[in-house]
Design a protein around this motif. Structure first.
Motif, short mmCIF file in Angstrom:
data_model
loop_
_atom_site.label_atom_id
_atom_site.label_comp_id
_atom_site.label_asym_id
_atom_site.label_seq_id
_atom_site.Cartn_x
_atom_site.Cartn_y
_atom_site.Cartn_z
N LEU A 171 0.94 -1.17 0.08
CA LEU A 171 0.00 0.03 -0.01
C LEU A 171 0.93 1.17 -0.05
O LEU A 171 0.37 2.37 -0.58
N HIS A 172 1.94 1.22 0.56
CA HIS A 172 2.99 2.39 0.76
C HIS A 172 3.46 2.63 -0.74
O HIS A 172 3.60 3.87 -0.87
N CYS A 173 3.77 1.62 -1.53
CA CYS A 173 4.07 1.97 -2.95
C CYS A 173 2.81 2.46 -3.76
O CYS A 173 3.11 3.44 -4.38
N VAL A 174 1.79 2.02 -3.34
CA VAL A 174 0.43 2.70 -4.11
C VAL A 174 0.66 4.32 -3.84
O VAL A 174 0.34 5.10 -4.81
N TYR A 175 0.68 4.45 -2.68
CA TYR A 175 0.82 5.89 -2.39
C TYR A 175 1.72 6.69 -2.92
O TYR A 175 1.57 7.85 -3.22
N MET A 176 3.10 6.18 -2.99
CA MET A 176 4.08 6.83 -3.50
C MET A 176 3.95 6.98 -5.14
O MET A 176 4.14 8.19 -5.58
N CYS A 177 3.38 5.99 -5.60
CA CYS A 177 3.12 6.21 -6.99
C CYS A 177 1.86 7.02 -7.24
O CYS A 177 1.92 7.81 -8.21
N PHE A 178 0.87 7.07 -6.54
CA PHE A 178 -0.05 8.04 -6.49
C PHE A 178 -0.07 9.34 -6.46
O PHE A 178 -0.14 10.39 -7.35
N ILE A 179 0.98 9.61 -5.66
CA ILE A 179 1.53 11.21 -5.33
C ILE A 179 2.45 11.77 -6.53
O ILE A 179 2.10 12.50 -7.25
N GLN A 180 3.27 10.81 -6.95
CA GLN A 180 4.24 11.19 -7.96
C GLN A 180 3.69 11.04 -9.50
O GLN A 180 4.07 12.15 -10.25
N LEU A 181 2.50 10.35 -9.50
CA LEU A 181 1.89 10.69 -11.20
C LEU A 181 1.00 11.64 -10.87
O LEU A 181 0.72 12.17 -12.06
N ASN A 182 0.48 12.02 -9.71
CA ASN A 182 -0.36 13.27 -9.79
C ASN A 182 0.46 14.37 -9.94
O ASN A 182 0.06 15.33 -10.92
N LEU A 183 1.56 14.36 -9.43
CA LEU A 183 2.46 15.49 -9.66
C LEU A 183 3.14 15.73 -11.08
O LEU A 183 3.32 16.78 -11.48
N THR A 184 3.07 14.47 -11.75
CA THR A 184 3.64 14.42 -13.26
C THR A 184 2.36 14.63 -14.14
O THR A 184 2.90 14.65 -15.27
N ARG A 185 1.37 14.54 -13.54
CA ARG A 185 0.04 14.64 -14.43
C ARG A 185 -0.20 13.59 -15.35
O ARG A 185 -0.30 13.58 -16.71
N VAL A 186 0.01 12.36 -14.78
CA VAL A 186 -0.21 11.19 -15.71
C VAL A 186 -1.60 10.57 -15.54
O VAL A 186 -2.16 10.62 -14.45
N ALA A 187 -2.29 9.98 -16.63
CA ALA A 187 -3.34 9.51 -16.58
C ALA A 187 -3.31 8.11 -15.96
O ALA A 187 -2.70 7.07 -16.80
N ASP A 188 -3.95 7.66 -14.82
CA ASP A 188 -3.55 6.38 -14.13
C ASP A 188 -4.76 5.91 -13.17
O ASP A 188 -5.41 6.91 -12.64
#
Length: 210
Positions: A171-188
């Motif tokens: 789950l912590h990987c999910v959180y890290m990914c979620f933050i970074q992809l929002n800041l990079t503006r990725v559709a995911d």
């Protein structure tokens, strides 16, 4: 710890270390990541996250939450300067939080860039309106960020050309990914899931996807 990496992210690192005078580095890092992810989730419309967020925050005195706010702003500023990097994956390893017994070895970002360049061609992007992509062990999202960089360098809008489904059992990987992809503006869509067992526990949607 690698001095060059800590030097690069020294201000983010310092905000974490100040709070370790009372808590372990693992707890501070994981809690800060989770709080930041939940705040983003609430802002873009995920429901039922406030209670969990408030529960984590209640464990910290106001003086430490000030350092959380600084940590959050420094991470955002880092991505404003350069969208294409893996801040959390790098810090995760340099803080020695990876667990060898779980097989958590995050791909170095330079390697992710090489993989992305070999995997995505301009021909692929020309032939289709968009590509549906899957990352079944996303970690902090480094490979997804690298793929986005390749698409932008080919003069395409990666938020339109790449639609991702990312998964991780941690789950912590999910959180890290979620933050970074929002800041990079990725559709995911980022799923807390067991990719092998096709079992999904929870899903998070980036703002660009929505």
């Amino acid at each position: 710890m690698a001095k060059t990496v800590i030097q690069k992210y020294k201000d983010i690192f310092s905000e974490l270390m100040i709070v370790t005078e009372k808590y372990s580095i693992a707890k501070v890092f994981y809690d800060f990541i989770e709080m930041m992810a939940l705040e983003i989730a609430i802002k873009i419309g995920h429901i039922n996250k406030e209670e969990r967020l408030n529960k984590i925050k209640s464990q910290y005195q106001k003086q430490y939450l000030i350092h959380y706010d600084s940590f959050k702003m420094l991470v955002i500023e880092e991505f404003q300067k350069n969208r294409f990097q893996d801040v959390f994956g790098t810090l995760f390893h340099e803080l020695q939080l990876h667990n060898n017994f779980k097989g958590q070895f995050f791909t170095p970002f330079a390697v992710s860039q090489s993989i992305a360049k070999m995997s995505i061609t301009e021909s692929d992007l020309q032939k289709q309106d968009f590509l549906l992509m899957n990352e079944p062990a996303c970690g902090s999202g480094g490979i997804i960020i690298a793929a986005s960089q390749v698409v932008e360098e080919l003069n395409y809008n990666y938020a339109e050309k790449l639609i991702w489904v990312a998964q991780d059992i941690d789950l912590h990987c999910v959180y890290m990914c979620f933050i970074q992809l929002n800041l990079t503006r990725v559709a995911d869509i980022i799923q807390h899931s067991n990719s092998l067992g096709v079992e999904v526990f929870e899903s998070f949607y980036t703002a660009a996807y929505l």
